[in-house]
Design a protein around this motif. Structure first.
Motif, PDB file in Angstrom:
ATOM      1  N   ALA A 195      -1.918  -2.774  -8.247  1.00 19.71           N
ATOM      2  CA  ALA A 195      -1.013  -3.212  -7.179  1.00 19.71           C
ATOM      3  C   ALA A 195      -1.674  -3.076  -5.807  1.00 19.71           C
ATOM      4  N   GLY A 196      -2.646  -2.182  -5.688  1.00 22.99           N
ATOM      5  CA  GLY A 196      -3.299  -1.922  -4.410  1.00 22.99           C
ATOM      6  C   GLY A 196      -2.640  -0.772  -3.667  1.00 22.99           C
ATOM      7  N   ARG A 197      -3.424  -0.135  -2.785  1.00 21.75           N
ATOM      8  CA  ARG A 197      -2.926   1.037  -2.054  1.00 21.75           C
ATOM      9  C   ARG A 197      -1.793   0.687  -1.096  1.00 21.75           C
ATOM     10  N   SER A 198      -1.887  -0.454  -0.420  1.00 17.03           N
ATOM     11  CA  SER A 198      -0.842  -0.783   0.554  1.00 17.03           C
ATOM     12  C   SER A 198       0.488  -1.039  -0.144  1.00 17.03           C
ATOM     13  N   VAL A 199       0.480  -1.766  -1.263  1.00 20.05           N
ATOM     14  CA  VAL A 199       1.718  -2.033  -1.996  1.00 20.05           C
ATOM     15  C   VAL A 199       2.288  -0.740  -2.559  1.00 20.05           C
ATOM     16  N   LEU A 200       1.449   0.037  -3.242  1.00 18.92           N
ATOM     17  CA  LEU A 200       1.939   1.273  -3.837  1.00 18.92           C
ATOM     18  C   LEU A 200       2.445   2.231  -2.756  1.00 18.92           C
ATOM     19  N   GLY A 201       1.748   2.273  -1.636  1.00 19.58           N
ATOM     20  CA  GLY A 201       2.186   3.121  -0.525  1.00 19.58           C
ATOM     21  C   GLY A 201       3.544   2.706   0.020  1.00 19.58           C
ATOM     22  N   ARG A 202       3.759   1.401   0.180  1.00 22.01           N
ATOM     23  CA  ARG A 202       5.065   0.922   0.671  1.00 22.01           C
ATOM     24  C   ARG A 202       6.180   1.273  -0.320  1.00 22.01           C
ATOM     25  N   LEU A 203       5.892   1.156  -1.606  1.00 23.67           N
ATOM     26  CA  LEU A 203       6.898   1.507  -2.610  1.00 23.67           C
ATOM     27  C   LEU A 203       7.208   2.999  -2.573  1.00 23.67           C
ATOM     28  N   MET A 204       6.169   3.817  -2.457  1.00 25.64           N
ATOM     29  CA  MET A 204       6.374   5.265  -2.372  1.00 25.64           C
ATOM     30  C   MET A 204       7.141   5.643  -1.109  1.00 25.64           C
ATOM     31  N   ASP A 205       6.858   4.930  -0.024  1.00 25.39           N
ATOM     32  CA  ASP A 205       7.522   5.234   1.253  1.00 25.39           C
ATOM     33  C   ASP A 205       9.036   5.086   1.168  1.00 25.39           C
ATOM     34  N   ARG A 206       9.536   4.315   0.232  1.00 25.27           N
ATOM     35  CA  ARG A 206      10.977   4.151   0.063  1.00 25.27           C
ATOM     36  C   ARG A 206      11.655   5.473  -0.297  1.00 25.27           C
ATOM     37  N   PHE A 207      10.877   6.436  -0.767  1.00 32.32           N
ATOM     38  CA  PHE A 207      11.433   7.728  -1.189  1.00 32.32           C
ATOM     39  C   PHE A 207      11.311   8.794  -0.099  1.00 32.32           C
ATOM     40  N   ASP A 208      10.817   8.400   1.082  1.00 28.93           N
ATOM     41  CA  ASP A 208      10.684   9.353   2.186  1.00 28.93           C
ATOM     42  C   ASP A 208      12.024  10.039   2.459  1.00 28.93           C
ATOM     43  N   GLY A 209      11.938  11.325   2.750  1.00 27.17           N
ATOM     44  CA  GLY A 209      13.129  12.090   3.064  1.00 27.17           C
ATOM     45  C   GLY A 209      13.792  12.743   1.864  1.00 27.17           C
ATOM     46  N   LEU A 210      13.313  12.405   0.679  1.00 28.56           N
ATOM     47  CA  LEU A 210      13.855  13.027  -0.535  1.00 28.56           C
ATOM     48  C   LEU A 210      12.848  14.034  -1.082  1.00 28.56           C
ATOM     49  N   ASP A 211      13.354  15.006  -1.814  1.00 24.96           N
ATOM     50  CA  ASP A 211      12.498  15.987  -2.481  1.00 24.96           C
ATOM     51  C   ASP A 211      11.929  15.334  -3.745  1.00 24.96           C
ATOM     52  N   VAL A 212      10.899  14.510  -3.533  1.00 22.24           N
ATOM     53  CA  VAL A 212      10.287  13.729  -4.603  1.00 22.24           C
ATOM     54  C   VAL A 212       8.797  13.981  -4.606  1.00 22.24           C
ATOM     55  N   VAL A 213       8.228  14.127  -5.798  1.00 16.33           N
ATOM     56  CA  VAL A 213       6.785  14.168  -5.951  1.00 16.33           C
ATOM     57  C   VAL A 213       6.400  12.907  -6.741  1.00 16.33           C
ATOM     58  N   HIS A 214       5.341  12.268  -6.302  1.00 17.12           N
ATOM     59  CA  HIS A 214       4.882  11.044  -6.955  1.00 17.12           C
ATOM     60  C   HIS A 214       3.727  11.353  -7.898  1.00 17.12           C
ATOM     61  N   SER A 215       3.690  10.616  -8.997  1.00 19.80           N
ATOM     62  CA  SER A 215       2.552  10.682  -9.912  1.00 19.80           C
ATOM     63  C   SER A 215       2.184   9.263 -10.327  1.00 19.80           C
ATOM     64  N   VAL A 216       0.938   9.099 -10.753  1.00 15.91           N
ATOM     65  CA  VAL A 216       0.496   7.817 -11.311  1.00 15.91           C
ATOM     66  C   VAL A 216      -0.081   8.085 -12.688  1.00 15.91           C
ATOM     67  N   GLN A 217       0.151   7.151 -13.590  1.00 11.33           N
ATOM     68  CA  GLN A 217      -0.490   7.170 -14.902  1.00 11.33           C
ATOM     69  C   GLN A 217      -1.424   5.975 -14.914  1.00 11.33           C
TER      70      GLN A 217
END
Length: 194
Positions: A58-80
């Motif tokens: 997906a690329g870093r910019s796309v994945l980053g924008r998707l992850m940014d949707r979770f800002d402000g929540l107690d969320v940890v991201h992982s990738v497989q």
């Protein structure tokens, strides 16, 4: 969550139907998942796992924008990931965002024969190179392996391989028919040559 359907590999046991197509998740989808997850964080940290396809496709910019949707929540991201696309820039991305990394690898080269690219070339050296890049910058790695021959000998080889990698965690999926995968390993593997 699947940020893209595209995968740069063509593993013989893969059951995902659209892995040759680049279908990107819309940020609004990630936003809706965020809204659903928001009710869970009061009970503790929630892990959002990005998988695929190959999530790094997906690329870093796309994945980053998707992850940014979770800002402000107690969320940890992982990738497989299959680790073949890992670059120094991806390592920096993972470190900055504190992303946990899981690598899909089935063991040493003799047990990794079903992980090939779309031209049928073995992926092991590229996977190992990606893992090496993660290790070089101190990013811990977890491993998920698909095992089509669950024997004590195979278990021993896998355990030794993962221990030598220095992986923090090992998950094992026993190959079975699922989704659109109606074959049981590749013909080459059924003959015992993979």
């Amino acid at each position: 969550m699947q940020p893209t359907t595209l995968c740069n590999l063509d593993c013989s046991y893969c059951y995902l139907p659209d892995r040759r197509k680049q279908r990107i998740m819309y940020p609004t989808v990630a936003g809706r998942v965020r809204d659903a997850v928001a009710g869970w964080v009061d009970r503790g940290t929630v892990e959002v796992c990005w998988h695929g396809g190959e999530p790094l496709a997906a690329g870093r910019s796309v994945l980053g924008r998707l992850m940014d949707r979770f800002d402000g929540l107690d969320v940890v991201h992982s990738v497989q990931t299959n680790a073949t696309l890992i670059t120094p820039e991806w390592c920096e991305f993972f470190a900055e965002r504190r992303v946990r990394v899981g690598v899909s690898v089935d063991g040493p080269p003799e047990d990794n024969g079903q992980r090939v690219d779309h031209s049928g070339r073995p992926a092991f050296d590229r996977i190992r190179h990606g893992i090496g890049r993660l290790a070089a910058v101190g990013l811990p790695v977890s491993v998920i392996a698909v095992v089509s021959d669950p024997t004590p000998e195979r278990a021993g080889r896998l355990y030794t391989f993962v221990r030598e990698l220095g992986a923090a965690w090992l998950g094992v999926n026993i190959e079975e028919r699922e989704g659109v995968n109606t074959r049981r390993g590749s013909a080459r593997c059924r003959r015992g040559t993979c």
